[in-house]
Design a protein around this motif. Structure first.
Motif, mmCIF file in Angstrom:
data_model
loop_
_atom_site.group_PDB
_atom_site.id
_atom_site.type_symbol
_atom_site.label_atom_id
_atom_site.label_comp_id
_atom_site.label_asym_id
_atom_site.label_seq_id
_atom_site.Cartn_x
_atom_site.Cartn_y
_atom_site.Cartn_z
ATOM 1 N N MET A 111 26.146 58.011 117.727
ATOM 2 C CA MET A 111 25.357 58.756 118.717
ATOM 3 C C MET A 111 25.265 60.228 118.291
ATOM 4 N N ASN A 112 24.097 60.809 118.445
ATOM 5 C CA ASN A 112 23.906 62.198 118.042
ATOM 6 C C ASN A 112 24.478 63.163 119.082
ATOM 7 N N ASN A 113 24.932 64.293 118.585
ATOM 8 C CA ASN A 113 25.414 65.350 119.459
ATOM 9 C C ASN A 113 24.262 65.854 120.318
ATOM 10 N N LYS A 114 24.544 66.140 121.582
ATOM 11 C CA LYS A 114 23.491 66.587 122.498
ATOM 12 C C LYS A 114 22.865 67.902 122.056
ATOM 13 N N LYS A 115 23.588 68.675 121.235
ATOM 14 C CA LYS A 115 23.064 69.942 120.767
ATOM 15 C C LYS A 115 22.099 69.768 119.585
ATOM 16 N N ASP A 116 22.070 68.574 119.019
ATOM 17 C CA ASP A 116 21.152 68.315 117.914
ATOM 18 C C ASP A 116 19.707 68.432 118.392
ATOM 19 N N ILE A 117 18.874 69.021 117.552
ATOM 20 C CA ILE A 117 17.436 69.089 117.829
ATOM 21 C C ILE A 117 16.743 68.106 116.901
ATOM 22 N N ILE A 118 16.219 67.043 117.484
ATOM 23 C CA ILE A 118 15.550 65.999 116.703
ATOM 24 C C ILE A 118 14.077 65.970 117.099
ATOM 25 N N ILE A 119 13.227 66.262 116.128
ATOM 26 C CA ILE A 119 11.786 66.344 116.386
ATOM 27 C C ILE A 119 11.049 65.207 115.689
ATOM 28 N N LEU A 120 10.201 64.517 116.444
ATOM 29 C CA LEU A 120 9.272 63.540 115.866
ATOM 30 C C LEU A 120 7.952 64.258 115.639
ATOM 31 N N GLY A 121 7.477 64.265 114.408
ATOM 32 C CA GLY A 121 6.216 64.915 114.086
ATOM 33 C C GLY A 121 5.109 63.902 113.853
ATOM 34 N N ILE A 122 3.907 64.211 114.337
ATOM 35 C CA ILE A 122 2.733 63.345 114.177
ATOM 36 C C ILE A 122 1.616 64.150 113.528
ATOM 37 N N GLU A 123 1.078 63.670 112.431
ATOM 38 C CA GLU A 123 -0.038 64.334 111.743
ATOM 39 C C GLU A 123 -1.199 63.358 111.578
ATOM 40 N N SER A 124 -2.385 63.764 112.073
ATOM 41 C CA SER A 124 -3.567 62.897 111.970
ATOM 42 C C SER A 124 -4.844 63.734 111.879
ATOM 43 N N SER A 125 -4.784 64.855 111.150
ATOM 44 C CA SER A 125 -5.918 65.780 111.148
ATOM 45 C C SER A 125 -7.103 65.312 110.322
ATOM 46 N N CYS A 126 -6.859 64.456 109.316
ATOM 47 C CA CYS A 126 -7.959 64.027 108.451
ATOM 48 C C CYS A 126 -7.894 62.518 108.200
ATOM 49 N N ASP A 127 -7.509 62.111 106.988
ATOM 50 C CA ASP A 127 -7.521 60.683 106.679
ATOM 51 C C ASP A 127 -6.147 60.117 106.369
ATOM 52 N N ASP A 128 -5.085 60.888 106.598
ATOM 53 C CA ASP A 128 -3.726 60.386 106.415
ATOM 54 C C ASP A 128 -3.017 60.331 107.762
ATOM 55 N N THR A 129 -2.467 59.166 108.088
ATOM 56 C CA THR A 129 -1.664 59.021 109.294
ATOM 57 C C THR A 129 -0.211 59.189 108.897
ATOM 58 N N SER A 130 0.473 60.144 109.510
ATOM 59 C CA SER A 130 1.841 60.416 109.090
ATOM 60 C C SER A 130 2.756 60.662 110.285
ATOM 61 N N ALA A 131 4.011 60.222 110.134
ATOM 62 C CA ALA A 131 5.044 60.475 111.138
ATOM 63 C C ALA A 131 6.316 60.855 110.402
ATOM 64 N N ALA A 132 7.058 61.812 110.963
ATOM 65 C CA ALA A 132 8.293 62.279 110.331
ATOM 66 C C ALA A 132 9.322 62.605 111.395
ATOM 67 N N VAL A 133 10.577 62.537 110.989
ATOM 68 C CA VAL A 133 11.676 62.902 111.891
ATOM 69 C C VAL A 133 12.514 63.972 111.208
ATOM 70 N N ILE A 134 12.737 65.070 111.916
ATOM 71 C CA ILE A 134 13.576 66.168 111.415
ATOM 72 C C ILE A 134 14.708 66.425 112.404
ATOM 73 N N LYS A 135 15.929 66.502 111.883
ATOM 74 C CA LYS A 135 17.116 66.768 112.703
ATOM 75 C C LYS A 135 17.732 68.086 112.270
ATOM 76 N N ASN A 136 17.730 69.056 113.172
ATOM 77 C CA ASN A 136 18.302 70.374 112.886
ATOM 78 C C ASN A 136 17.743 70.987 111.606
ATOM 79 N N GLY A 137 16.455 70.781 111.377
ATOM 80 C CA GLY A 137 15.788 71.355 110.215
ATOM 81 C C GLY A 137 15.857 70.508 108.964
ATOM 82 N N VAL A 138 16.588 69.395 109.010
ATOM 83 C CA VAL A 138 16.756 68.527 107.842
ATOM 84 C C VAL A 138 15.887 67.277 107.998
#
Length: 345
Positions: A1-28
């Motif tokens: 289980m992740n620490n509650k202080k962790d910042i985990i961001i789900l990123g979604i990119e769909s501006s042109c012709d590539d569909t992309s998703a990424a997960v970043i935890k505390n900048g990593v």
């Protein structure tokens, strides 16, 4: 289980012709999944309607794969960041709608991201086991892609100012349009880069625009290139085929010279020696070599992004979301995408 202080961001990119998703935890970066669309190659460019349909098919499996690769559950995500613009409106709508739904379903904040800021902040993506060099502030970023050619003064992660930009076409568009004139498939930029390595960059000369201040122009170069080929083909119908490598090398050199001339001028005017590049054209080997040459000559500290981060990708959206999350810069559910946006919009 992740620490509650962790910042985990789900990123979604769909501006042109590539569909992309990424997960970043505390900048990593934990995952960065990209689904490309091959359907556009037959049309010599991106077809907006086909792009938006493909995004609808790809978005759910791409996000699912990103979460699984990151080994992160939905209830661990702190916020979902998505590209609001600029880009193709139909494509942006798919990513925006998915992000809104995900935000509501998970009860987490929604973060809108400017695609251009994402390209700039790609340099701040950390990867486990990979040496991390972080550009200091302030720095200059030469952002070059199919839709943008800009020199950006970056004062902070979220404070940026465009000090020079194209007044017409972008550098990436010049590459692709000139490649099309030579009968090359789309996208033409990478192929020109490949063939240029085998050609003579001084074989032919093309027009270089004289635009004031730090702005760019590439429409005149495209016209010059078109007329040059038209005249040569009248004399020899096989001219392109017989001189393709030299044409690619000379064209690439001209575009790079135009880009670097204004970048050098901007560095001189601002006194800044921290220099970064971003966007799809930053993957061009000729441009990277020119950057390295100027860096040695002018004592610049340069930062060239990893190839995967030069193209449209969700990792750059997630890292921008990471910094906005820390500033509590959240979007409302009534947020709408825009095809055109400035760097600070």
């Amino acid at each position: 289980m992740n620490n509650k202080k962790d910042i985990i961001i789900l990123g979604i990119e769909s501006s042109c012709d590539d569909t992309s998703a990424a997960v970043i935890k505390n900048g990593v970066l934990l995952s960065n999944i990209i689904a490309s669309q091959k359907v556009h190659e037959a049309y010599g460019g991106v077809v907006p309607e086909l792009a938006s349909r493909a995004h609808q098919q790809n978005i759910v499996p791409v996000v699912d794969q990103a979460l699984k690769q990151a080994n992160v559950n939905r209830d661990e995500i702190s916020a979902v960041a998505f590209t609001r613009g600029p880009g193709l409106l139909g494509s942006l709508l798919v990513g925006t709608s998915f992000a809104k739904g995900f935000s509501l379903a998970c009860g987490i904040p929604l973060i809108e991201i400017n695609h251009l800021q994402g390209h700039v902040l790609a340099h701040y993506i950390q990867e486990e086991g990979v040496e991390f060099r972080e550009p200091k502030f302030p720095h200059l970023c030469l952002l070059v892609s199919g839709g943008n050619s800009q020199i950006i003064l970056v004062r902070d992660h979220l404070k940026m100012e465009v000090i020079g930009q194209t007044i017409d076409d972008a550098a990436g568009e010049a590459f692709d349009k000139c490649a099309k004139v030579m009968g090359m498939p789309y996208p033409g930029g990478p192929l020109i880069d490949k063939l240029a390595k085998e050609g003579n960059p001084d074989a032919f000369e093309f027009a270089k625009p004289r635009i004031k201040d730090l702005d760019y122009s590439f429409s005149g170069l495209k016209t010059s290139f078109l007329y040059f080929l038209r005249d040569r083909l009248k004399e020899n119908e096989n001219f392109i085929e017989e001189n393709q490598r030299d044409l690619c090398a000379s064209l690439q050199k001209t575009i790079i010279d135009i880009l670097m001339h204004k970048l050098v001028k901007a560095a001189r005017q601002t006194g800044i020696s921290e220099i970064t590049i971003g966007g799809g054209v930053s993957a061009n080997s000729g441009l990277q070599n020119a950057m390295k040459k100027e860096a040695q000559k002018r004592n610049w500290n340069i930062y060239i992004p990893k190839f995967a981060f030069t193209m449209d990708n969700a990792a750059m959206i997630a890292i921008t979301g990471y910094y906005k999350f820390q500033k509590n810069q959240f979007a409302k559910q009534d947020v709408v995408p825009f095809a055109r946006m400035n760097i600070n919009d």
